[in-house]
Design an enzyme around this catalytic site. Sequence first.
Site, PDB file in Angstrom:
ATOM      1  N   SER A   1      35.038  41.142  45.573  1.00  0.00           N
ATOM      2  CA  SER A   1      35.605  39.795  45.425  1.00  0.00           C
ATOM      3  C   SER A   1      37.032  39.724  45.945  1.00  0.00           C
ATOM      4  O   SER A   1      37.873  40.540  45.549  1.00  0.00           O
ATOM      5  CB  SER A   1      35.664  39.378  43.956  1.00  0.00           C
ATOM      6  OG  SER A   1      34.397  39.274  43.431  1.00  0.00           O
TER       7      SER A   1
ATOM      8  N   HIS B   1      32.386  34.924  48.064  1.00  0.00           N
ATOM      9  CA  HIS B   1      31.547  35.870  48.814  1.00  0.00           C
ATOM     10  C   HIS B   1      30.865  35.117  49.952  1.00  0.00           C
ATOM     11  O   HIS B   1      30.255  34.077  49.729  1.00  0.00           O
ATOM     12  CB  HIS B   1      30.481  36.483  47.915  1.00  0.00           C
ATOM     13  CG  HIS B   1      31.026  37.470  46.943  1.00  0.00           C
ATOM     14  ND1 HIS B   1      30.921  38.823  47.127  1.00  0.00           N
ATOM     15  CD2 HIS B   1      31.708  37.297  45.811  1.00  0.00           C
ATOM     16  CE1 HIS B   1      31.517  39.436  46.128  1.00  0.00           C
ATOM     17  NE2 HIS B   1      31.999  38.539  45.304  1.00  0.00           N
TER      18      HIS B   1
ATOM     19  N   HIS C   1      24.826  40.406  43.362  1.00  0.00           N
ATOM     20  CA  HIS C   1      25.057  40.857  41.979  1.00  0.00           C
ATOM     21  C   HIS C   1      23.834  40.593  41.107  1.00  0.00           C
ATOM     22  O   HIS C   1      23.157  39.577  41.267  1.00  0.00           O
ATOM     23  CB  HIS C   1      26.244  40.109  41.355  1.00  0.00           C
ATOM     24  CG  HIS C   1      27.530  40.283  42.080  1.00  0.00           C
ATOM     25  ND1 HIS C   1      27.877  39.502  43.156  1.00  0.00           N
ATOM     26  CD2 HIS C   1      28.552  41.141  41.876  1.00  0.00           C
ATOM     27  CE1 HIS C   1      29.077  39.887  43.592  1.00  0.00           C
ATOM     28  NE2 HIS C   1      29.507  40.872  42.833  1.00  0.00           N
TER      29      HIS C   1
ATOM     30  N   TYR D   1      23.957  39.627  38.098  1.00  0.00           N
ATOM     31  CA  TYR D   1      24.163  38.431  37.275  1.00  0.00           C
ATOM     32  C   TYR D   1      23.791  37.134  37.985  1.00  0.00           C
ATOM     33  O   TYR D   1      23.709  36.077  37.376  1.00  0.00           O
ATOM     34  CB  TYR D   1      25.605  38.346  36.750  1.00  0.00           C
ATOM     35  CG  TYR D   1      26.682  38.241  37.804  1.00  0.00           C
ATOM     36  CD1 TYR D   1      26.856  37.079  38.544  1.00  0.00           C
ATOM     37  CD2 TYR D   1      27.551  39.298  38.042  1.00  0.00           C
ATOM     38  CE1 TYR D   1      27.846  36.975  39.508  1.00  0.00           C
ATOM     39  CE2 TYR D   1      28.543  39.211  38.997  1.00  0.00           C
ATOM     40  CZ  TYR D   1      28.687  38.047  39.728  1.00  0.00           C
ATOM     41  OH  TYR D   1      29.656  37.955  40.674  1.00  0.00           O
ATOM     42  N   GLU D   2      23.579  37.211  39.291  1.00  0.00           N
ATOM     43  CA  GLU D   2      23.164  36.002  40.012  1.00  0.00           C
ATOM     44  C   GLU D   2      21.697  35.668  39.742  1.00  0.00           C
ATOM     45  O   GLU D   2      21.218  34.611  40.142  1.00  0.00           O
ATOM     46  CB  GLU D   2      23.373  36.197  41.512  1.00  0.00           C
ATOM     47  CG  GLU D   2      24.837  36.256  41.898  1.00  0.00           C
ATOM     48  CD  GLU D   2      25.016  36.587  43.369  1.00  0.00           C
ATOM     49  OE1 GLU D   2      24.874  35.684  44.197  1.00  0.00           O
ATOM     50  OE2 GLU D   2      25.283  37.761  43.682  1.00  0.00           O
TER      51      GLU D   2
ATOM     52  N   ALA E   1      36.302  44.319  42.657  1.00  0.00           N
ATOM     53  CA  ALA E   1      37.376  43.850  41.783  1.00  0.00           C
ATOM     54  C   ALA E   1      36.998  44.323  40.392  1.00  0.00           C
ATOM     55  O   ALA E   1      35.827  44.270  40.021  1.00  0.00           O
ATOM     56  CB  ALA E   1      37.456  42.341  41.831  1.00  0.00           C
TER      57      ALA E   1
ATOM     58  N   MET F   1      31.427  44.380  37.396  1.00  0.00           N
ATOM     59  CA  MET F   1      30.058  43.852  37.408  1.00  0.00           C
ATOM     60  C   MET F   1      29.282  44.223  38.674  1.00  0.00           C
ATOM     61  O   MET F   1      28.380  43.478  39.075  1.00  0.00           O
ATOM     62  CB  MET F   1      30.103  42.325  37.276  1.00  0.00           C
ATOM     63  CG  MET F   1      30.907  41.813  36.095  1.00  0.00           C
ATOM     64  SD  MET F   1      30.952  40.016  36.096  1.00  0.00           S
ATOM     65  CE  MET F   1      32.245  39.705  34.885  1.00  0.00           C
ATOM     66  N   SER F   2      29.633  45.322  39.296  1.00  0.00           N
ATOM     67  CA  SER F   2      28.930  45.686  40.543  1.00  0.00           C
ATOM     68  C   SER F   2      28.958  47.201  40.736  1.00  0.00           C
ATOM     69  O   SER F   2      29.167  47.950  39.787  1.00  0.00           O
ATOM     70  CB  SER F   2      29.611  45.005  41.737  1.00  0.00           C
ATOM     71  OG  SER F   2      30.904  45.555  41.947  1.00  0.00           O
TER      72      SER F   2
ATOM     73  N   ASN G   1      42.975  42.289  37.163  1.00  0.00           N
ATOM     74  CA  ASN G   1      43.456  41.772  35.870  1.00  0.00           C
ATOM     75  C   ASN G   1      43.341  42.898  34.844  1.00  0.00           C
ATOM     76  O   ASN G   1      42.596  43.853  35.058  1.00  0.00           O
ATOM     77  CB  ASN G   1      42.575  40.599  35.425  1.00  0.00           C
ATOM     78  CG  ASN G   1      41.100  40.987  35.369  1.00  0.00           C
ATOM     79  OD1 ASN G   1      40.419  41.018  36.409  1.00  0.00           O
ATOM     80  ND2 ASN G   1      40.609  41.311  34.195  1.00  0.00           N
TER      81      ASN G   1
ATOM     82  N   HIS H   1      38.165  33.612  36.858  1.00  0.00           N
ATOM     83  CA  HIS H   1      37.701  34.160  38.150  1.00  0.00           C
ATOM     84  C   HIS H   1      38.653  33.814  39.305  1.00  0.00           C
ATOM     85  O   HIS H   1      38.821  34.603  40.240  1.00  0.00           O
ATOM     86  CB  HIS H   1      36.288  33.656  38.469  1.00  0.00           C
ATOM     87  CG  HIS H   1      35.750  34.166  39.775  1.00  0.00           C
ATOM     88  ND1 HIS H   1      35.494  35.512  39.999  1.00  0.00           N
ATOM     89  CD2 HIS H   1      35.456  33.533  40.937  1.00  0.00           C
ATOM     90  CE1 HIS H   1      35.048  35.670  41.241  1.00  0.00           C
ATOM     91  NE2 HIS H   1      35.023  34.489  41.833  1.00  0.00           N
TER      92      HIS H   1
HETATM   93  N1  HPA Z   1      35.644  42.518  33.874  1.00  0.00           N
HETATM   94  C1  HPA Z   1      34.546  42.640  34.634  1.00  0.00           C
HETATM   95  N2  HPA Z   1      34.541  42.444  35.931  1.00  0.00           N
HETATM   96  C2  HPA Z   1      35.695  42.120  36.526  1.00  0.00           C
HETATM   97  C3  HPA Z   1      36.888  41.990  35.796  1.00  0.00           C
HETATM   98  C4  HPA Z   1      36.859  42.209  34.401  1.00  0.00           C
HETATM   99  O1  HPA Z   1      37.870  42.103  33.679  1.00  0.00           O
HETATM  100  N3  HPA Z   1      37.853  41.678  36.693  1.00  0.00           N
HETATM  101  C5  HPA Z   1      37.268  41.629  37.912  1.00  0.00           C
HETATM  102  N4  HPA Z   1      35.955  41.896  37.821  1.00  0.00           N
END
Ligand code: HPA
Length: 266
Positions: free
Chosen positions: A24, A55, A77, A79-80, A107, A205-206, A229, A241
């Site tokens: 991301s 993306h 992903h 989650y999609e 990310a 998440m990947s 973050n 996001h």
């Molecule tokens: N958690 C999960 N996935 C992420 C995060 C997070 O804090 N930041 C960027 N992708």
Amino acid sequence: MNKSIDYIKEKIKNQPEIGIVLGSGLGDFADAIEDKVEIPYTEIPGFPVSTVKGHDGKLIFGHINSKEVCVMKGRIHYYEGYDIKEVVYPIEVLAGLGIKTIILTNAAGGVNTDFEPADLMIITDHINLMGKNPLIGPNDEDLGPRFPDMTDLYNKELVEIAENSAKKLGIDIKEGVYMYFTGPSYETAAEVRMARILGADAVGMSTVPEAIIARHRGLKILGISTITNMSTGILDTPLDHTEVVEVGKEVAGKFKELLKEIIEEI
Ligand code: HPA
């Protein structure tokens, strides 16, 4: 699978050696590729298509200096709503095209309190908290073993190359364990505390399903996270996001330089 591979082979000039999956906000790296051949996922027979904001959804072939690469701009992903097999399909296609090395970038949220947003982290290992595995189902022994070994999943030589490249460029780089949550909800503060206790330095998440399938296919793997973050509960601020994408853009410059240097050294 073969129809995707055959379609791509018709379009590209040279066989790629290195595959790179862009996380991301890290899509700008694709600008570093020369003599580009771009193939949108929607054009490739059998290829799943990414829907997430930030993306793009294309394979970009070309070279970076003397190295032939294939960049996946926009990953798939879980989650999609895709099946876990669809999530790893593009990696199988890249393996089928003959790449030897894969660089997985993402990310991630910082769990290690020594980290700060905009840090880069070399992934030294992962924890698959998801419980699912893309290799569940019949195994094709011609492609890889039934029970792949996960020792040094993230290749030590590549970690060393990444460390040295960062040092050469004066980039401070962190290292750590990446823990995979499916998302799309961010983790709770309690889950982040659990992640830390279990030995994670970052959560995301990947990457993990992709790394498993890449190991099955015998590829060398390098993983790099952008800490966009601090994870839930470490700071008082809620996660957004947009912030993830913004910090991704902020680090795009150093990320691009680092990745170019690493590719040069592989
Ligand atoms: N958690 C999960 N996935 C992420 C995060 C997070 O804090 N930041 C960027 N992708």
